[in-house]
Each structure stands twice: as structure tokens, then as C-alpha cells.
Design an enzyme around this catalytic site. Structure first.
Site, PDB file in Angstrom:
ATOM      1  CB  SER A 149      -0.854  -0.043   1.274  1.00 29.76           C
ATOM      2  OG  SER A 149      -1.443   1.203   1.510  1.00 29.76           O
ATOM      3  CE1 TYR A 207      -3.718  -2.472   5.673  1.00 28.98           C
ATOM      4  CE2 TYR A 207      -3.347  -0.167   5.106  1.00 28.98           C
ATOM      5  CZ  TYR A 207      -3.593  -1.469   4.712  1.00 28.98           C
ATOM      6  OH  TYR A 207      -3.694  -1.780   3.378  1.00 28.98           O
ATOM      7  CE  LYS A 239      -1.433  -4.444   3.517  1.00 28.56           C
ATOM      8  NZ  LYS A 239      -1.821  -5.764   2.995  1.00 28.56           N
TER       9      LYS A 239
END
Ligand code: NAD
Ligand code: WQD
Length: 350
Positions: free
Chosen positions: A133, A157, A161
Site C-alpha cells: 500500500s 496497518y 505492510k
């Protein structure tokens, strides 16, 4: 076209991007096995993929209800078929939730990915396309974001990643047979042109487009525009929106590279259009596509939001031979068609 023998395992296959990508894989001639635990999706989405693929291609699609956190469930899926590569979408993705519940994000996204790498290794499946992302860049000092910028995640979050990418790099270093492509998506939006596949998050949406969708069909009263005092053209924040079908094409291009290039190691690519669009521009484009006036409330900035983020696209265009086809107009058109024909998402009744 793929060799008819190539079988791709798609984790998180029932989700927003997983469904669009799986349909595209089937249409390109791949066999597809999906894994999902339906944390943020429903079986109806898988049925829609089958319907759009048609009976002949639908025979090449298998679905396995399994949880990536449970290694025995993964082993069972790997023991049933020989896979040629894995596309790993299965993750939790809500930024705000990750700030309230970091363990939930580390447990799901890290343990799920560790289990997957381990079982892939055991079954000698060493080609992966990983869903990363733009969030790994945070708010970079300069835009557009270039793949070699340092990691600056701003929430658990995003950090999950980064950790998954770092893990992939170490695994590949330890065993050079691995080929891993990490695709860093910017802001995926839109829907399949049939309006039979689209984004259908459980609960109140966090992201702009599904929120706009729900306001337009009357499920939510108004859109909060978070921030109108940013140093941008109209004071609202700027992002790089990308049509989900362009993303699906990007995955096909990445897979082809995994199957043909020797020198991949671990490589990251941005998938974005390179165009910055403000929130207010997006609202105007959605109003134009839908013919609906969207009630808007100018609200304070959302904590943790960046001012402006968009992608440098040269690397993906040059090395994957991939170029996005769709602009904001088509993204809003397809999002609206999905909203209009499925006001309650995959749930048929209100
Ligand atoms: P989504 O929530 O629609 O799809 C993810 C799917 O993974 C869901 O169907 C969910 O049920 C499944 N899943 C989650 N945890 C699982 C587990 N432990 N076991 C099995 N299945 C599990 O999200 P999406 O928008 O399709 O995103 C797909 C991937 O792309 C994610 O990894 C996400 O982090 C990444 N990504 C998404 C965006 C975005 O804005 N949509 C942007 C950048 C990156
Ligand atoms: C876009 C813009 C909001 C909702 C997130 C993740 C990123 C990636 C994509 C997964 C921002 C504004 C939003 C609303 C608004 N996901 N907005 N009103 O924050 O750019 O990126 O999703 O990897 O990692 O961080 O996307 O769609 O939430 O917001 O004004 O109701 O729309 O403030 O400026 P974001 P978004």
C-alpha cells in the site's frame, strides 16, 4: 494467455480487489483457488465472479473457506492442489481500527503472512504477488512517491505492510529461488463495468468512495469532507485514485513477470495513475456521474491524514509494461453503476 496448467492461489479472494482480480485471472486462462474467511466479505461476491466468468471458466475456480492465521487450514488447501504462484490480498485494512486495535492488525496481517510464506515454502511454491500500500510511505517529504523512498508508516496497518515487505526481503535473501513482487496500491476505487462486482465493506465505510456510494443511495445522510484548509488547490486533501480493473491488470502483468523474469528477487512497484485529485474534485466528479447532489459537510482534518499523496508510475510502466487505462470519470461512472444497482451491496434486501 496463461498456460492452462497455471494455478494461482488468491488469498482474500472474496474481497473487493480479490474478486475483480480473480475474474480477470480466469478470463486470462489461469485456474484460480480462492481462500477467504469472510471477515470483510460474503460468499455472494464469489458467486458473482462465477456468474460473470460463465459456466466453462467457473469450473476453473475453487473456493476454500480458510483462515490464514490457522496454519493447519492453509496446509489443507496446499495439500489439495499444486499452485504455481500466490496473490496475497488477505488482510485487515482499516487504518483507524488499526490504531485502536494494533494487536488485531499485527496478529491477522503478520501471522497470516508468516503462515503463508511457511506453507508456500514447504510446498515449494515460491512466487508471490503481495498486496502492499501507498501507506508505507506515510507523508513523504516529496511527491510523487518513488519506490525507493524510505518507509514511514503512520499507523499499525501501514506498519504491518512494511513488516510483510521486510519479511519477504529476508526470506528471498535466504532462499534466492523466491520471486516476490510487492504492489503498492494508491487509492483503489470503481467497480466492474457489469456492476455485478464492487466494494461492499462491512459496517460504516472508512474510505471516501464507499462512503460517497452510501450517501448517494441514501444509506448515510451526508459526506464529511475531512479538511478544507490543506495547502492544496481547493483546501481538501489530494490522493491518487486508481480503477480496480486497472489494478487487476497490474496483477496479471506482475504474475507474467514472476513467471518469466529471472532477476526479480524482491521488487516493489507503485500502482497508481500519477494524477492527484482532491476530495472536492472527487465529489464533483461523482455528482456529475450520478446526477445526484451529495450533501457535504466541511469538517476538521482526520487525524493522521496526509496532505497530498500520489505515485511515481515510471517503474511499473517500464518494468511491468502496465499502464492504467481509466480516469476519474470512468471510476465514478462504474462506482455509481455499482451503487445504483446494488444499494445494499451484495445483500439483496434492505
Ligand atoms: P477487502 O477487505 O475487501 O479484502 C480482503 C479480504 O481478505 C476480505 O475478503 C477478508 O475477509 C479477507 N481476510 C482478511 N483476513 C483474513 C484471514 N486471516 N484469513 C482469510 N481471509 C482473510 O480489502 P481489499 O480492498 O480487497 O484489499 C485487498 C488487499 O489490498 C489488502 O491486503 C489491503 O491491505 C490491500 N490494499 C487495499 C487498499 C484499498 O484501499 N482497498 C489499498 C492498498 C492496499
Ligand atoms: C481519501 C481522502 C480523507 C472519507 C487509505 C489508507 C491507504 C489505502 C487507501 C489500504 C482523505 C477523505 C475520506 C470521508 C473524506 N488503503 N475522506 N471523507 O486515507 O487516502 O488511504 O485507504 O492500504 O493505506 O490509508 O483513503 O479513502 O480513506 O481517504 O473527506 O468520509 O478522502 O480524509 O483525504 P486514504 P480514504
Amino acid at each position: 494467455m496463461a498456460s492452462s496448467e497455471q494455478h494461482i492461489l488468491v488469498t482474500g479472494g472474496a474481497g473487493f480487489i480479490g474478486t475483480h482480480c480473480s475474474l480477470q485471472l480466469l478470463q486470462e486462462g489461469y485456474k484460480v483457488s480462492m481462500i477467504d474467511n469472510f471477515h470483510n466479505s460474503v460468499m455472494e461476491a464469489v458467486d458473482s465472479v462465477k456468474e460473470l466468468a460463465g459456466p466453462k471458466l467457473a469450473e476453473k475456480l475453487q473456493f476454500h473457506k480458510a483462515d490464514l492465521r490457522k496454519i493447519d487450514e492453509l496446509e489443507k488447501v496446499f495439500s489439495q492442489n499444486k499452485y504455481d504462484a500466490v496473490i496475497h490480498f488477505g488482510a485487515l485494512k482499516a487504518v483507524a481500527e488499526s490504531m485502536q486495535h494494533p494487536f488485531r492488525y499485527f496478529e491477522n496481517n503478520l501471522i497470516g503472512t508468516i503462515n503463508l510464506y511457511q506453507v508456500m515454502s514447504k510446498y515449494n511454491v515460491k512466487k508471490m504477488v503481495f498486496s502492499s500500500s501507498a501507506t508505507v510511505y506515510g507523508q513523504p517529504e516529496k511527491i510523487p512517491c518513488v519506490e525507493n523512498y524510505p518507509y514511514m508508516p503512520m499507523n499499525p496497518y501501514g506498519r504491518s505492510k512494511v513488516y510483510c515487505e521486510e519479511m519477504g526481503k529476508d526470506i528471498q535473501k535466504a532462499d534466492p529461488e523466491w520471486r516476490i513482487i510487492s504492489l503498492r496500491y494508491f487509492n483503489p476505487v470503481g467497480a466492474h463495468e457489469s456492476s455485478k462486482l464492487g466494494e461492499d465493506p462491512k459496517g460504516i465505510p472508512n474510505n471516501l468512495m464507499p462512503y460517497l456510494h452510501q450517501v448517494a443511495v441514501g444509506r448515510l445522510p451526508e459526506l464529511n469532507v475531512y479538511g478544507h484548509d490543506y495547502p492544496t488547490k481547493d483546501g481538501s486533501a489530494v490522493r491518487d485514485y486508481i480503477h480496480v480493473m486497472d489494478l487487476a491488470d497490474g496483477h496479471i502483468a506482475a504474475l507474467k513477470k514472476l513467471f518469466t523474469a529471472q532477476d526479480i528477487g524482491f521488487t516493489a512497484y507503485n500502482l497508481g495513475t500519477g494524477q492527484g485529485t482532491s476530495v472536492l474534485e472527487m465529489v464533483a466528479a461523482f455528482e456529475k456521474a450520478s446526477g445526484k447532489k451529495i450533501p457535504v459537510k466541511l469538517s476538521p482534518r482526520r487525524p493522521g491524514d496526509a496532505t497530498a499523496v500520489y505515485a511515481a508510475t515510471d517503474k511499473a510502466q517500464k518494468e511491468l509494461g502496465w499502464k492504467p487505462k481509466y480516469g476519474i470519470e470512468e471510476m465514478c461512472r462504474d462506482q455509481w453503476n455499482w451503487a445504483k444497482n446494488n444499494p445494499m451491496g451484495y445483500q439483496k434486501k434492505a
